[in-house]
Structure formats: C-alpha cells, structure tokens
Design a protein around this motif. Structure first.
Motif, PDB file in Angstrom:
ATOM      1  N   PRO A 250       0.847  -1.194   0.000  1.00  0.00           N
ATOM      2  CA  PRO A 250       0.000   0.000   0.000  1.00  0.00           C
ATOM      3  C   PRO A 250       0.891   1.255   0.000  1.00  0.00           C
ATOM      4  O   PRO A 250       2.020   1.225   0.507  1.00  0.00           O
ATOM      5  CB  PRO A 250      -0.795  -0.117   1.301  1.00  0.00           C
ATOM      6  CG  PRO A 250      -0.765  -1.574   1.638  1.00  0.00           C
ATOM      7  CD  PRO A 250       0.559  -2.080   1.126  1.00  0.00           C
ATOM      8  N   ARG A 251       0.404   2.328  -0.554  1.00  0.00           N
ATOM      9  CA  ARG A 251       1.188   3.551  -0.766  1.00  0.00           C
ATOM     10  C   ARG A 251       1.890   4.034   0.499  1.00  0.00           C
ATOM     11  O   ARG A 251       3.076   4.334   0.482  1.00  0.00           O
ATOM     12  CB  ARG A 251       0.295   4.663  -1.331  1.00  0.00           C
ATOM     13  CG  ARG A 251       1.067   5.944  -1.661  1.00  0.00           C
ATOM     14  CD  ARG A 251       0.164   7.060  -2.158  1.00  0.00           C
ATOM     15  NE  ARG A 251      -0.892   7.411  -1.231  1.00  0.00           N
ATOM     16  CZ  ARG A 251      -0.744   8.241  -0.191  1.00  0.00           C
ATOM     17  NH1 ARG A 251       0.401   8.805   0.050  1.00  0.00           N
ATOM     18  NH2 ARG A 251      -1.763   8.505   0.609  1.00  0.00           N
ATOM     19  N   LYS A 252       1.169   4.116   1.620  1.00  0.00           N
ATOM     20  CA  LYS A 252       1.784   4.658   2.841  1.00  0.00           C
ATOM     21  C   LYS A 252       2.888   3.736   3.359  1.00  0.00           C
ATOM     22  O   LYS A 252       3.932   4.211   3.813  1.00  0.00           O
ATOM     23  CB  LYS A 252       0.731   4.929   3.903  1.00  0.00           C
ATOM     24  CG  LYS A 252      -0.145   6.120   3.544  1.00  0.00           C
ATOM     25  CD  LYS A 252      -1.188   6.413   4.585  1.00  0.00           C
ATOM     26  CE  LYS A 252      -2.010   7.629   4.174  1.00  0.00           C
ATOM     27  NZ  LYS A 252      -3.083   7.913   5.128  1.00  0.00           N
TER      28      LYS A 252
ATOM     29  N   ILE B 174       8.706   2.871   4.048  1.00  0.00           N
ATOM     30  CA  ILE B 174       9.839   1.955   3.819  1.00  0.00           C
ATOM     31  C   ILE B 174      10.930   2.682   3.045  1.00  0.00           C
ATOM     32  O   ILE B 174      12.114   2.638   3.405  1.00  0.00           O
ATOM     33  CB  ILE B 174       9.379   0.693   3.044  1.00  0.00           C
ATOM     34  CG1 ILE B 174       8.478  -0.190   3.899  1.00  0.00           C
ATOM     35  CG2 ILE B 174      10.579  -0.084   2.494  1.00  0.00           C
ATOM     36  CD1 ILE B 174       9.165  -0.997   4.962  1.00  0.00           C
ATOM     37  N   VAL B 175      10.557   3.355   1.977  1.00  0.00           N
ATOM     38  CA  VAL B 175      11.545   4.065   1.153  1.00  0.00           C
ATOM     39  C   VAL B 175      12.181   5.202   1.938  1.00  0.00           C
ATOM     40  O   VAL B 175      13.414   5.358   1.941  1.00  0.00           O
ATOM     41  CB  VAL B 175      10.897   4.570  -0.152  1.00  0.00           C
ATOM     42  CG1 VAL B 175      11.810   5.542  -0.881  1.00  0.00           C
ATOM     43  CG2 VAL B 175      10.538   3.397  -1.055  1.00  0.00           C
TER      44      VAL B 175
ATOM     45  N   CYS C  55      16.179   6.618   2.204  1.00  0.00           N
ATOM     46  CA  CYS C  55      16.511   8.033   2.424  1.00  0.00           C
ATOM     47  C   CYS C  55      17.120   8.269   3.802  1.00  0.00           C
ATOM     48  O   CYS C  55      17.463   9.400   4.137  1.00  0.00           O
ATOM     49  CB  CYS C  55      15.269   8.905   2.246  1.00  0.00           C
ATOM     50  SG  CYS C  55      14.554   8.791   0.604  1.00  0.00           S
ATOM     51  N   ASP C  56      17.207   7.227   4.605  1.00  0.00           N
ATOM     52  CA  ASP C  56      17.792   7.299   5.944  1.00  0.00           C
ATOM     53  C   ASP C  56      17.124   8.342   6.843  1.00  0.00           C
ATOM     54  O   ASP C  56      17.794   9.006   7.640  1.00  0.00           O
ATOM     55  CB  ASP C  56      19.306   7.574   5.873  1.00  0.00           C
ATOM     56  CG  ASP C  56      20.063   6.417   5.244  1.00  0.00           C
ATOM     57  OD1 ASP C  56      19.686   5.258   5.523  1.00  0.00           O
ATOM     58  OD2 ASP C  56      21.007   6.678   4.482  1.00  0.00           O
TER      59      ASP C  56
ATOM     60  N   GLU D  81      10.639  10.063  13.264  1.00  0.00           N
ATOM     61  CA  GLU D  81      10.223  11.435  13.579  1.00  0.00           C
ATOM     62  C   GLU D  81      10.355  12.345  12.348  1.00  0.00           C
ATOM     63  O   GLU D  81       9.488  13.184  12.093  1.00  0.00           O
ATOM     64  CB  GLU D  81      11.041  11.994  14.749  1.00  0.00           C
ATOM     65  CG  GLU D  81      10.740  11.352  16.090  1.00  0.00           C
ATOM     66  CD  GLU D  81      11.260   9.910  16.227  1.00  0.00           C
ATOM     67  OE1 GLU D  81      12.237   9.540  15.537  1.00  0.00           O
ATOM     68  OE2 GLU D  81      10.660   9.149  17.006  1.00  0.00           O
ATOM     69  N   GLN D  82      11.423  12.175  11.597  1.00  0.00           N
ATOM     70  CA  GLN D  82      11.600  12.980  10.384  1.00  0.00           C
ATOM     71  C   GLN D  82      10.528  12.652   9.352  1.00  0.00           C
ATOM     72  O   GLN D  82       9.997  13.551   8.691  1.00  0.00           O
ATOM     73  CB  GLN D  82      12.997  12.746   9.783  1.00  0.00           C
ATOM     74  CG  GLN D  82      14.123  13.343  10.600  1.00  0.00           C
ATOM     75  CD  GLN D  82      15.482  12.881  10.102  1.00  0.00           C
ATOM     76  OE1 GLN D  82      15.694  11.706   9.801  1.00  0.00           O
ATOM     77  NE2 GLN D  82      16.419  13.829  10.024  1.00  0.00           N
ATOM     78  N   ILE D  83      10.201  11.375   9.213  1.00  0.00           N
ATOM     79  CA  ILE D  83       9.143  10.969   8.280  1.00  0.00           C
ATOM     80  C   ILE D  83       7.820  11.583   8.722  1.00  0.00           C
ATOM     81  O   ILE D  83       7.063  12.117   7.902  1.00  0.00           O
ATOM     82  CB  ILE D  83       9.033   9.431   8.197  1.00  0.00           C
ATOM     83  CG1 ILE D  83      10.301   8.847   7.591  1.00  0.00           C
ATOM     84  CG2 ILE D  83       7.802   9.023   7.387  1.00  0.00           C
ATOM     85  CD1 ILE D  83      10.400   7.321   7.701  1.00  0.00           C
TER      86      ILE D  83
END
Length: 168
Positions: free
Chosen positions: A110-112, A117-118, A123-124, A128-130
């Motif tokens: 699913p998109r979310k 995951i990506v 993208c490391d 919290e950053q996500i």
C-alpha cells in the motif's frame, strides 16, 4: 450582455484554437504551444481588469504566449549548456536483478507503507523525520514500517532462488 466570466469563456473558446495553431507554427512544438497559450490565458484572467481594456486581446495573448515560449526555450538551453559543461558522460549499467525484484515487491505494498519503507531505508530518515515531512503521526509511521517490512519479507521469500541470489 453576459458577465465578464462568460465573455472571457467565449473569447477563450473562439481564440484558443487559432492561437495554438499560430504558436505551433512559431515554436514547431504542439504540446509547448498548447501549454504557453493556456498559461497566457491564465495570466490574462488573473489580470482581467487590465486585460479587458487591451486594444487587441488576442494580440496580448499571442505576445504573452510567445514570450513564455522564448523564456522556456532560454531556460532549457541554459540548462543543457550547464549540463554539458558540468557533466561527464559515463555509461551506466542497468538495474541489477535484485533491484528489479525489490522494486516490484515495493509496488505490491500500500502507498503509505511503501512511502515509509523508502523514506526510512533508502533516504535514511528517522520515524520522527518521516512524521514531520509527511504530517503522519509517528505511531502510524511505525505501524506502517512494521507492516511494510512484514509484507516485503513475505513477498521476497516467495521469489525463486534462481531469479535472484540475494535481495538486500
């Protein structure tokens, strides 16, 4: 007499095809001609107070569209020049079989789940950053990360060994 909006719509319907043909003849690029004429009409609508008083509204649109086309051409030419100056040509190998399998597996999520995951693994970014970047609650990001990993593991475990030696 109709409203200003109706008059503008009528002018648009009447003049758009003719102006696209003219700009196509000038630029040699039909999609570009359509884009710049559309943009010129948008600008005319945004400035409708001044535009309504223009001596030749069609000429105003044509001139604006032409200027937009020239501006885009100059930006593109400059970008190509910079690319040629600062880019060394290197042959790049195609994606590895592992990469192809991983991308196909990611497409099943699913998109979310795929997004987290990506963002986390490629993208490391931290949870919290996500959360900050996407506006999603950190708890949801964690849950989608766990679910996505489990789904990926199931998907990748079903890949025959001969297709891929190691996916990582």
């Amino acid at each position: 007499m109709g409203s200003a909006e109706e008059e503008f719509d009528e002018f648009y319907a009447r003049a758009y095809p003719r102006l696209v043909r003219q700009l196509y003849a000038l630029t040699g690029d039909l999609p570009e001609a359509q884009d710049v004429v559309q943009e010129a009409f948008i600008r005319a609508w945004d400035r409708r107070g001044r535009f309504a008083g223009a001596p030749s509204q069609e000429a105003w649109i044509r001139t604006t569209a032409w200027r937009l086309a020239v501006s885009r051409f100059r930006r593109m030419r400059r970008g190509l020049h910079l690319l040629q100056r600062h880019h060394e040509h290197r042959d790049v190998e195609g994606p590895s079989p592992e990469h192809i399998v991983l991308v196909e597996a990611l497409k099943t999520l699913p998109r979310k789940q795929r997004n987290v995951i990506v963002l986390y693994h490629l993208c490391d970014l931290s949870v919290e950053q996500i959360s900050t970047e996407t506006g999603w609650p950190a708890g949801s990001v964690r849950a989608w990360l766990v679910r996505g990993r489990l789904s990926l593991a199931r998907c990748l475990s079903s890949v025959p060994d001969k297709e891929v030696d190691h996916v990582g």
